[in-house]
Motif scaffolding. Structure first.
Motif, PDB file in Angstrom:
ATOM      1  N   SER A  11      44.142  38.755  40.991  1.00  0.00           N
ATOM      2  CA  SER A  11      43.623  37.775  41.949  1.00  0.00           C
ATOM      3  C   SER A  11      43.654  38.419  43.326  1.00  0.00           C
ATOM      4  O   SER A  11      44.706  38.899  43.765  1.00  0.00           O
ATOM      5  N   ARG A  38      30.387  41.308  32.614  1.00  0.00           N
ATOM      6  CA  ARG A  38      31.317  40.254  32.996  1.00  0.00           C
ATOM      7  C   ARG A  38      30.796  38.911  32.525  1.00  0.00           C
ATOM      8  O   ARG A  38      29.600  38.734  32.293  1.00  0.00           O
ATOM      9  N   ALA A  40      31.643  34.735  33.390  1.00  0.00           N
ATOM     10  CA  ALA A  40      32.381  33.663  34.048  1.00  0.00           C
ATOM     11  C   ALA A  40      32.247  32.399  33.213  1.00  0.00           C
ATOM     12  O   ALA A  40      31.270  32.236  32.478  1.00  0.00           O
ATOM     13  N   PRO A  88      33.689  35.865  46.056  1.00  0.00           N
ATOM     14  CA  PRO A  88      34.046  34.837  45.074  1.00  0.00           C
ATOM     15  C   PRO A  88      33.137  34.842  43.854  1.00  0.00           C
ATOM     16  O   PRO A  88      33.593  34.555  42.738  1.00  0.00           O
ATOM     17  N   ASP A  90      32.115  37.264  42.289  1.00  0.00           N
ATOM     18  CA  ASP A  90      32.509  38.316  41.361  1.00  0.00           C
ATOM     19  C   ASP A  90      33.579  37.834  40.377  1.00  0.00           C
ATOM     20  O   ASP A  90      33.939  38.576  39.457  1.00  0.00           O
ATOM     21  N   THR A  91      34.082  36.641  40.579  1.00  0.00           N
ATOM     22  CA  THR A  91      35.104  36.102  39.690  1.00  0.00           C
ATOM     23  C   THR A  91      34.570  35.983  38.269  1.00  0.00           C
ATOM     24  O   THR A  91      33.533  35.352  38.032  1.00  0.00           O
ATOM     25  N   GLN A 116      40.820  39.784  33.662  1.00  0.00           N
ATOM     26  CA  GLN A 116      40.375  38.719  34.556  1.00  0.00           C
ATOM     27  C   GLN A 116      40.414  39.163  36.017  1.00  0.00           C
ATOM     28  O   GLN A 116      41.431  39.668  36.498  1.00  0.00           O
ATOM     29  N   VAL A 117      39.316  38.929  36.700  1.00  0.00           N
ATOM     30  CA  VAL A 117      39.219  39.163  38.142  1.00  0.00           C
ATOM     31  C   VAL A 117      38.935  37.822  38.803  1.00  0.00           C
ATOM     32  O   VAL A 117      37.970  37.142  38.445  1.00  0.00           O
ATOM     33  N   THR A 118      39.790  37.453  39.742  1.00  0.00           N
ATOM     34  CA  THR A 118      39.615  36.214  40.480  1.00  0.00           C
ATOM     35  C   THR A 118      39.585  36.532  41.963  1.00  0.00           C
ATOM     36  O   THR A 118      40.495  37.165  42.489  1.00  0.00           O
ATOM     37  N   VAL A 119      38.525  36.107  42.628  1.00  0.00           N
ATOM     38  CA  VAL A 119      38.366  36.345  44.060  1.00  0.00           C
ATOM     39  C   VAL A 119      38.343  34.994  44.753  1.00  0.00           C
ATOM     40  O   VAL A 119      37.418  34.200  44.582  1.00  0.00           O
ATOM     41  N   SER A 120      39.390  34.736  45.524  1.00  0.00           N
ATOM     42  CA  SER A 120      39.526  33.420  46.141  1.00  0.00           C
ATOM     43  C   SER A 120      40.422  33.523  47.362  1.00  0.00           C
ATOM     44  O   SER A 120      41.368  34.316  47.394  1.00  0.00           O
TER      45      SER A 120
END
Length: 121
Positions: A11, A38, A40, A88, A90-91, A116-120
């Motif tokens: 994250s 990817r 989502a 975001p 890219d999540t 998992q990639v989370t952009v926030s």
């Protein structure tokens, strides 16, 4: 047998960076076209990058051009995806996959469990 293991997801805040790794075993990965895609929640799978052994080029989807860099370390049988200036959108869960066919119309054959990639903020 073919095995791909992705790692490096985390994250991060918008603008941050990550490096994903894909450890390949059971085959000689430098002989194969490898892709990153990817997915989502609620969205279709999206190809992110493709490292072609046909023409030696690396392809990127438009939304990541200039921000992502994919490359191989053949000595380590590992494929990397460097991601900079993350957004975001890219999540997603990121997967690496062996590819049948050209990068312009890839058929994903084998892939790992994803990272998992989370952009926030």
């Amino acid at each position: 047998q073919v095995q791909l293991v992705e790692s490096g997801g985390d994250s991060v805040q918008p603008g941050g960076s990550l490096r994903l790794s894909c450890a390949a075993s059971g085959f000689t990965q430098d002989y194969y076209t490898i892709a990153w895609f990817r997915q989502a929640p609620g969205k279709e799978r999206e190809g992110v990058s493709c490292l072609s052994t046909v023409d030696g080029k690396t392809y990127y989807t438009d939304s990541v051009k200039g921000r992502f860099n994919a490359f191989r370390d053949n000595a380590k049988s590992t494929i990397y995806l460097e991601m900079n200036n993350l957004k975001p959108e890219d999540t997603a869960t990121y997967y690496c996959a062996t590819v049948h066919g050209p990068c312009t119309s890839p058929e994903y054959v084998h892939w790992g469990q994803g990272t998992q990639v989370t952009v926030s903020s």
